[in-house]
Write a protein that holds these residues in place. Sequence first.
Motif, PDB file in Angstrom:
ATOM      1  N   GLY A 100       6.002  -1.524  10.643  1.00 22.81           N
ATOM      2  CA  GLY A 100       4.883  -0.585  10.623  1.00 22.81           C
ATOM      3  C   GLY A 100       4.185  -0.579   9.289  1.00 22.81           C
ATOM      4  N   GLY A 101       3.427   0.482   9.061  1.00 28.75           N
ATOM      5  CA  GLY A 101       2.707   0.621   7.811  1.00 28.75           C
ATOM      6  C   GLY A 101       1.492   1.517   7.953  1.00 28.75           C
ATOM      7  N   ARG A 102       0.578   1.348   7.016  1.00 24.85           N
ATOM      8  CA  ARG A 102      -0.627   2.176   6.955  1.00 24.85           C
ATOM      9  C   ARG A 102      -1.800   1.433   7.592  1.00 24.85           C
ATOM     10  NH1 ARG A 102      -2.429   6.600   5.045  1.00 24.85           N
ATOM     11  NH2 ARG A 102      -0.376   7.216   4.263  1.00 24.85           N
ATOM     12  N   TYR A 103      -2.664   2.196   8.292  1.00 22.64           N
ATOM     13  CA  TYR A 103      -3.839   1.576   8.931  1.00 22.64           C
ATOM     14  C   TYR A 103      -5.025   2.525   8.804  1.00 22.64           C
ATOM     15  CZ  TYR A 103      -1.731   4.295  12.785  1.00 22.64           C
ATOM     16  OH  TYR A 103      -1.160   5.288  13.542  1.00 22.64           O
ATOM     17  N   ASP A 104      -5.494   2.665   7.580  1.00 20.53           N
ATOM     18  CA  ASP A 104      -6.525   3.663   7.280  1.00 20.53           C
ATOM     19  C   ASP A 104      -7.878   3.353   7.900  1.00 20.53           C
ATOM     20  OD1 ASP A 104      -4.651   5.041   5.841  1.00 20.53           O
ATOM     21  OD2 ASP A 104      -5.357   4.392   3.875  1.00 20.53           O
ATOM     22  N   GLY A 105      -8.132   2.112   8.322  1.00 23.06           N
ATOM     23  CA  GLY A 105      -9.441   1.787   8.892  1.00 23.06           C
ATOM     24  C   GLY A 105      -9.493   1.791  10.398  1.00 23.06           C
ATOM     25  N   LEU A 106      -8.358   1.996  11.064  1.00 19.70           N
ATOM     26  CA  LEU A 106      -8.333   1.818  12.518  1.00 19.70           C
ATOM     27  C   LEU A 106      -9.120   2.894  13.263  1.00 19.70           C
ATOM     28  CD1 LEU A 106      -7.397   0.349  15.014  1.00 19.70           C
ATOM     29  CD2 LEU A 106      -5.241   1.606  14.902  1.00 19.70           C
ATOM     30  N   ILE A 107      -8.996   4.143  12.855  1.00 21.05           N
ATOM     31  CA  ILE A 107      -9.686   5.221  13.572  1.00 21.05           C
ATOM     32  C   ILE A 107     -11.200   5.011  13.515  1.00 21.05           C
ATOM     33  CG2 ILE A 107     -10.172   7.708  13.547  1.00 21.05           C
ATOM     34  CD1 ILE A 107      -7.252   8.135  12.762  1.00 21.05           C
ATOM     35  N   TYR A 132      -3.646  -3.138   9.836  1.00 16.66           N
ATOM     36  CA  TYR A 132      -2.864  -2.643   8.701  1.00 16.66           C
ATOM     37  C   TYR A 132      -3.636  -2.708   7.390  1.00 16.66           C
ATOM     38  CZ  TYR A 132       1.348  -2.362  11.527  1.00 16.66           C
ATOM     39  OH  TYR A 132       2.264  -2.020  12.480  1.00 16.66           O
ATOM     40  N   THR A 133      -3.390  -1.727   6.513  1.00 15.92           N
ATOM     41  CA  THR A 133      -3.925  -1.677   5.154  1.00 15.92           C
ATOM     42  C   THR A 133      -2.815  -1.153   4.243  1.00 15.92           C
ATOM     43  OG1 THR A 133      -4.733   0.583   5.493  1.00 15.92           O
ATOM     44  CG2 THR A 133      -6.300  -1.184   5.873  1.00 15.92           C
ATOM     45  N   ARG A 134      -2.860  -1.526   3.014  1.00 17.78           N
ATOM     46  CA  ARG A 134      -1.886  -1.063   2.018  1.00 17.78           C
ATOM     47  C   ARG A 134      -0.436  -1.272   2.473  1.00 17.78           C
ATOM     48  NH1 ARG A 134      -4.612   4.198  -1.140  1.00 17.78           N
ATOM     49  NH2 ARG A 134      -6.145   2.906  -2.247  1.00 17.78           N
ATOM     50  N   THR A 135       0.333  -0.219   2.610  1.00 16.97           N
ATOM     51  CA  THR A 135       1.766  -0.367   2.854  1.00 16.97           C
ATOM     52  C   THR A 135       2.062  -0.994   4.207  1.00 16.97           C
ATOM     53  OG1 THR A 135       2.126   1.654   1.564  1.00 16.97           O
ATOM     54  CG2 THR A 135       3.971   0.851   2.888  1.00 16.97           C
ATOM     55  N   VAL A 136       2.912  -2.026   4.203  1.00 16.95           N
ATOM     56  CA  VAL A 136       3.497  -2.574   5.431  1.00 16.95           C
ATOM     57  C   VAL A 136       4.999  -2.701   5.180  1.00 16.95           C
ATOM     58  CG1 VAL A 136       1.468  -3.772   6.305  1.00 16.95           C
ATOM     59  CG2 VAL A 136       2.983  -4.947   4.707  1.00 16.95           C
ATOM     60  N   PHE A 137       5.778  -2.604   6.260  1.00 18.20           N
ATOM     61  CA  PHE A 137       7.230  -2.690   6.082  1.00 18.20           C
ATOM     62  C   PHE A 137       7.888  -3.195   7.353  1.00 18.20           C
ATOM     63  CE2 PHE A 137       6.512   1.555   7.776  1.00 18.20           C
ATOM     64  CZ  PHE A 137       7.533   1.715   8.706  1.00 18.20           C
ATOM     65  N   GLU A 138       9.090  -3.722   7.192  1.00 21.35           N
ATOM     66  CA  GLU A 138       9.904  -4.183   8.311  1.00 21.35           C
ATOM     67  C   GLU A 138      11.372  -3.894   8.024  1.00 21.35           C
ATOM     68  OE1 GLU A 138       9.139  -8.347   8.747  1.00 21.35           O
ATOM     69  OE2 GLU A 138       7.173  -8.050   9.714  1.00 21.35           O
ATOM     70  N   ASN A 145       5.789  -4.220   1.477  1.00 22.68           N
ATOM     71  CA  ASN A 145       4.710  -4.930   0.793  1.00 22.68           C
ATOM     72  C   ASN A 145       3.472  -4.053   0.819  1.00 22.68           C
ATOM     73  OD1 ASN A 145       3.400  -7.037  -0.522  1.00 22.68           O
ATOM     74  ND2 ASN A 145       2.794  -8.065   1.380  1.00 22.68           N
ATOM     75  N   SER A 146       2.489  -4.400   0.037  1.00 24.57           N
ATOM     76  CA  SER A 146       1.151  -3.812   0.147  1.00 24.57           C
ATOM     77  C   SER A 146       0.175  -4.938   0.400  1.00 24.57           C
ATOM     78  CB  SER A 146       0.758  -3.066  -1.126  1.00 24.57           C
ATOM     79  OG  SER A 146      -0.592  -2.610  -1.014  1.00 24.57           O
ATOM     80  N   ILE A 147      -0.655  -4.781   1.430  1.00 23.44           N
ATOM     81  CA  ILE A 147      -1.674  -5.800   1.712  1.00 23.44           C
ATOM     82  C   ILE A 147      -3.057  -5.301   1.315  1.00 23.44           C
ATOM     83  CG2 ILE A 147      -0.335  -6.959   3.498  1.00 23.44           C
ATOM     84  CD1 ILE A 147      -1.988  -5.493   5.596  1.00 23.44           C
ATOM     85  N   GLY A 148      -3.086  -4.236   0.493  1.00 22.18           N
ATOM     86  CA  GLY A 148      -4.319  -3.795  -0.129  1.00 22.18           C
ATOM     87  C   GLY A 148      -5.333  -3.184   0.821  1.00 22.18           C
ATOM     88  N   CYS A 149      -6.521  -2.973   0.290  1.00 23.53           N
ATOM     89  CA  CYS A 149      -7.628  -2.383   1.057  1.00 23.53           C
ATOM     90  C   CYS A 149      -8.740  -3.429   1.192  1.00 23.53           C
ATOM     91  CB  CYS A 149      -8.146  -1.143   0.338  1.00 23.53           C
ATOM     92  SG  CYS A 149      -8.792  -1.492  -1.318  1.00 23.53           S
ATOM     93  N   LYS A 150      -9.864  -3.046   1.773  1.00 23.73           N
ATOM     94  CA  LYS A 150     -10.966  -3.989   1.958  1.00 23.73           C
ATOM     95  C   LYS A 150     -11.443  -4.571   0.633  1.00 23.73           C
ATOM     96  CE  LYS A 150     -12.973  -2.179   6.259  1.00 23.73           C
ATOM     97  NZ  LYS A 150     -14.187  -1.569   6.862  1.00 23.73           N
ATOM     98  N   LYS A 151     -11.431  -3.723  -0.385  1.00 25.68           N
ATOM     99  CA  LYS A 151     -11.949  -4.145  -1.693  1.00 25.68           C
ATOM    100  C   LYS A 151     -11.099  -5.272  -2.274  1.00 25.68           C
ATOM    101  CE  LYS A 151     -12.539  -2.393  -6.410  1.00 25.68           C
ATOM    102  NZ  LYS A 151     -12.384  -1.201  -7.294  1.00 25.68           N
TER     103      LYS A 151
END
Length: 444
Positions: free
Chosen positions: A285-292, A264-270, A166-172
């Motif tokens: 897992g997935g993408r987490y572009d805002g965590l750092i 998580y942001t954008r791509t998530v998967f299981e 799935n994609s859970i998008g970005c902040k916007k």
Amino acid sequence: MSLITSSIKGTLDLLPKDSYKTQYIESSVREIAENYGFYEMRTPVFEHTELFERGVGDTTDVVQKEMYTFSDKGGRSITLRPEGTAGAVRAFLENGLFNEPMPQKIYYLTSCYRYEKPQAGRLREFHQFGVECFGAGAPSQDAEIIALANEVFNYLGVSNLSLEINSIGCKKCRAEYHKALKEYFKSHIDELCDTCRGRLEKNPMRILDCKSPICSEIAKGAPVITDYLCDDCREHFDSVKKYLDAMNIAYTVNPRIVRGLDYYTRTVFEFVSNEIGAQGTVCGGGRYDGLIEEVGGNPLPACGFGMGIERLLLLMEAQKTPFPERKKCDIFIVSMGDEANIKAAELATDLRNEGLSAQFDTVGRGFKAQMKYANKIGALYTVVLGENELSSGNVKLKNMADGTEEETTLKDFTDNFQSIVIRQAMAGFDTEGIDIKDILGGNA
């Protein structure tokens, strides 16, 4: 049974009869991760509580209900790690890995701790294999970590897994989605559990992940995130799917996946199985572009996954997936008398120096008891040392599988033993280049 001799609820002892299976999984995932350019990172078992509150998210079940948190003797709030990513990000920042060439790819095999109701596939102390990639924002990196997880399952012989993405998008785009969710869930506010009522204003997406049967049923009618993706997030998700198609990795788009952690942001998967009960997610897992940035660094894209070792093992056993045999005792030296006992220790040392598994009696058993013990532990060969053998310099090597015996000398015994084993095992075959360790110890 007293408290001293009882394990704490939600923990398991890993006994020698089973530990070789976990070792096999661990050695396999290490090799695969390093083939993808990921290298090991080890972080402390406990961190400052704020790291998980900020990194994992204070609206998650993990932070609100499941963390093992305590004050140390200095009055600091400390938490046993509930997952691996936040600690890896902290280590990435603290040790200046952001100054190294990007992407930085790390993996870990680590223990985690969550106060949950113990059941099959869910423990309070559990273990994860995880990978994290820092500094790569392209869709190809999302696909690569999915491919890595997929290769682990293929290599281990695990079947009947479904990959859901799935994609859970970005902040916007999530801002618009949050508005739609709030509007939907407000019409059901009297039915929601107390926890989800508290989430409604702060993070309504967490309601989609609630385990309450009533909230789960309500969530089925909620708007889906894929209808609210911005152009950039939609393009990113479409590209991820193209890479997965090119890699011949089958998947299903599941717009209900949100994952249980706020970063998580954008791509998530299981990767999901229906063969191990309710705890069917083996890897997520997935993408987490805002965590750092959230933890205190400069903005930097990142993605990764966590794979539960206990759940993976449970699934492999349910599917009767074959494991390599546990390493066996190559030779047991039966010795009678003080002088023979010392010689047995000497021979065992020589054999072990050649990489072989050798044992001798350290209990003081008689001859028959030693032979019985050698049989119980699955020794492939035995040799008997007594006064006659020491004086003559000759011994008989017994093949425990067929009972045949062959005489050899104590002098150069280790070399003689290896030659005999190779000759017996490879009768009629070309023996050039054969390694004794490929024949003995269940390593063939």
